[in-house]
Design a protein around this motif. Structure first.
Motif, PDB file in Angstrom:
ATOM      1  N   LEU A  70     -11.402 -37.441 -25.132  1.00 16.80           N
ATOM      2  CA  LEU A  70     -11.944 -37.186 -23.722  1.00 16.80           C
ATOM      3  C   LEU A  70     -10.820 -37.508 -22.353  1.00 16.80           C
ATOM      4  O   LEU A  70     -11.117 -36.727 -21.451  1.00 16.80           O
ATOM      5  N   ASP A  71      -9.971 -38.525 -22.443  1.00 16.48           N
ATOM      6  CA  ASP A  71      -9.176 -38.777 -21.495  1.00 16.48           C
ATOM      7  C   ASP A  71      -8.186 -37.691 -21.316  1.00 16.48           C
ATOM      8  O   ASP A  71      -7.952 -36.967 -20.321  1.00 16.48           O
ATOM      9  N   ASP A  72      -7.653 -37.033 -22.573  1.00 20.68           N
ATOM     10  CA  ASP A  72      -6.886 -35.982 -22.801  1.00 20.68           C
ATOM     11  C   ASP A  72      -7.555 -34.604 -21.927  1.00 20.68           C
ATOM     12  O   ASP A  72      -6.944 -34.001 -21.461  1.00 20.68           O
ATOM     13  N   ALA A  73      -8.848 -34.540 -22.708  1.00 25.63           N
ATOM     14  CA  ALA A  73      -9.648 -33.154 -21.966  1.00 25.63           C
ATOM     15  C   ALA A  73      -9.771 -33.315 -20.547  1.00 25.63           C
ATOM     16  O   ALA A  73      -9.679 -32.283 -19.945  1.00 25.63           O
ATOM     17  N   ARG A  74      -9.992 -34.264 -20.212  1.00 18.38           N
ATOM     18  CA  ARG A  74     -10.346 -34.718 -18.460  1.00 18.38           C
ATOM     19  C   ARG A  74      -8.911 -34.394 -17.742  1.00 18.38           C
ATOM     20  O   ARG A  74      -8.986 -33.394 -16.677  1.00 18.38           O
ATOM     21  N   ARG A  75      -7.868 -34.646 -18.096  1.00 16.52           N
ATOM     22  CA  ARG A  75      -6.453 -34.250 -17.683  1.00 16.52           C
ATOM     23  C   ARG A  75      -6.229 -32.886 -17.816  1.00 16.52           C
ATOM     24  O   ARG A  75      -5.658 -32.392 -16.970  1.00 16.52           O
ATOM     25  N   LEU A  76      -6.523 -32.378 -18.838  1.00 19.48           N
ATOM     26  CA  LEU A  76      -6.330 -30.823 -18.984  1.00 19.48           C
ATOM     27  C   LEU A  76      -7.296 -30.044 -17.953  1.00 19.48           C
ATOM     28  O   LEU A  76      -6.861 -29.315 -17.334  1.00 19.48           O
ATOM     29  N   TRP A  77      -8.413 -30.314 -18.014  1.00 10.66           N
ATOM     30  CA  TRP A  77      -9.385 -29.971 -16.917  1.00 10.66           C
ATOM     31  C   TRP A  77      -8.716 -29.923 -15.491  1.00 10.66           C
ATOM     32  O   TRP A  77      -8.783 -29.003 -14.886  1.00 10.66           O
ATOM     33  N   ASP A  78      -8.526 -31.197 -15.134  1.00  8.67           N
ATOM     34  CA  ASP A  78      -8.081 -31.365 -13.821  1.00  8.67           C
ATOM     35  C   ASP A  78      -6.715 -30.787 -13.357  1.00  8.67           C
ATOM     36  O   ASP A  78      -6.549 -30.091 -12.341  1.00  8.67           O
ATOM     37  N   GLU A  79      -5.871 -30.713 -14.592  1.00  6.80           N
ATOM     38  CA  GLU A  79      -4.868 -30.036 -14.169  1.00  6.80           C
ATOM     39  C   GLU A  79      -4.930 -28.296 -14.301  1.00  6.80           C
ATOM     40  O   GLU A  79      -4.185 -27.659 -13.340  1.00  6.80           O
ATOM     41  N   SER A  80      -5.558 -27.960 -14.932  1.00  6.31           N
ATOM     42  CA  SER A  80      -6.078 -26.473 -14.972  1.00  6.31           C
ATOM     43  C   SER A  80      -6.835 -26.030 -13.402  1.00  6.31           C
ATOM     44  O   SER A  80      -6.491 -25.128 -12.779  1.00  6.31           O
ATOM     45  N   GLU A  81      -7.706 -26.805 -12.963  1.00  5.24           N
ATOM     46  CA  GLU A  81      -8.258 -27.014 -11.471  1.00  5.24           C
ATOM     47  C   GLU A  81      -7.246 -26.803 -10.432  1.00  5.24           C
ATOM     48  O   GLU A  81      -7.075 -26.171  -9.908  1.00  5.24           O
ATOM     49  N   ARG A  82      -6.219 -27.918 -10.807  1.00  2.33           N
ATOM     50  CA  ARG A  82      -5.189 -27.826  -9.620  1.00  2.33           C
ATOM     51  C   ARG A  82      -4.057 -26.525  -9.687  1.00  2.33           C
ATOM     52  O   ARG A  82      -3.701 -26.082  -8.649  1.00  2.33           O
ATOM     53  N   LEU A  83      -4.051 -26.154 -10.965  1.00  2.00           N
ATOM     54  CA  LEU A  83      -3.282 -24.798 -11.208  1.00  2.00           C
ATOM     55  C   LEU A  83      -3.755 -23.606 -10.321  1.00  2.00           C
ATOM     56  O   LEU A  83      -3.179 -22.868  -9.926  1.00  2.00           O
ATOM     57  N   ILE A  84      -5.072 -23.621 -10.433  1.00  3.24           N
ATOM     58  CA  ILE A  84      -5.919 -22.420 -10.034  1.00  3.24           C
ATOM     59  C   ILE A  84      -6.158 -22.569  -8.375  1.00  3.24           C
ATOM     60  O   ILE A  84      -6.799 -21.884  -7.903  1.00  3.24           O
ATOM     61  N   GLY A  85      -5.804 -23.932  -8.001  1.00  2.00           N
ATOM     62  CA  GLY A  85      -6.086 -24.188  -6.654  1.00  2.00           C
ATOM     63  C   GLY A  85      -7.444 -24.482  -6.214  1.00  2.00           C
ATOM     64  O   GLY A  85      -7.915 -24.232  -5.123  1.00  2.00           O
ATOM     65  N   ARG A  86      -8.033 -24.958  -7.081  1.00  2.00           N
ATOM     66  CA  ARG A  86      -9.403 -25.434  -6.974  1.00  2.00           C
ATOM     67  C   ARG A  86      -9.496 -26.985  -6.538  1.00  2.00           C
ATOM     68  O   ARG A  86      -8.782 -27.821  -6.719  1.00  2.00           O
TER      69      ARG A  86
END
Length: 86
Positions: A70-86
């Motif tokens: 779940l830590d990896d999943a959270r990091r993936l989600w956070d990075e995805s949001e950062r990349l799309i400018g959210r």
């Protein structure tokens, strides 16, 4: 991959996609779309293809083994949001 001619591997992938064994670019996006728009979707659920390499989108009972941390999943989600400018 920039090749001018078709390769045997590409022909096999196209055939498997037409037969519904493997996914397509469009079908690969469907689980994410379902997770984002389904009225019953919750944040702790995993949507994916019914088969490992393709199939209709569905709510799956468990995460695939590489995604269970779940830590990896959270990091993936956070990075995805950062990349799309959210």
């Amino acid at each position: 991959m920039g090749r001018q001619r078709d390769t045997g591997a590409r022909r096999v992938v196209r055939l498997l996609s037409r037969l519904g064994v493997a996914g397509t670019v469009s079908s690969a996006a469907q689980p994410a779309l379902m997770a984002a728009t389904a009225p019953t979707a919750r944040g702790d659920e995993f949507y994916g293809p019914v088969r490992t390499i393709g199939g209709r989108p569905a709510l799956l009972p468990t995460l695939w083994p590489p995604m269970r941390n779940l830590d990896d999943a959270r990091r993936l989600w956070d990075e995805s949001e950062r990349l799309i400018g959210r």
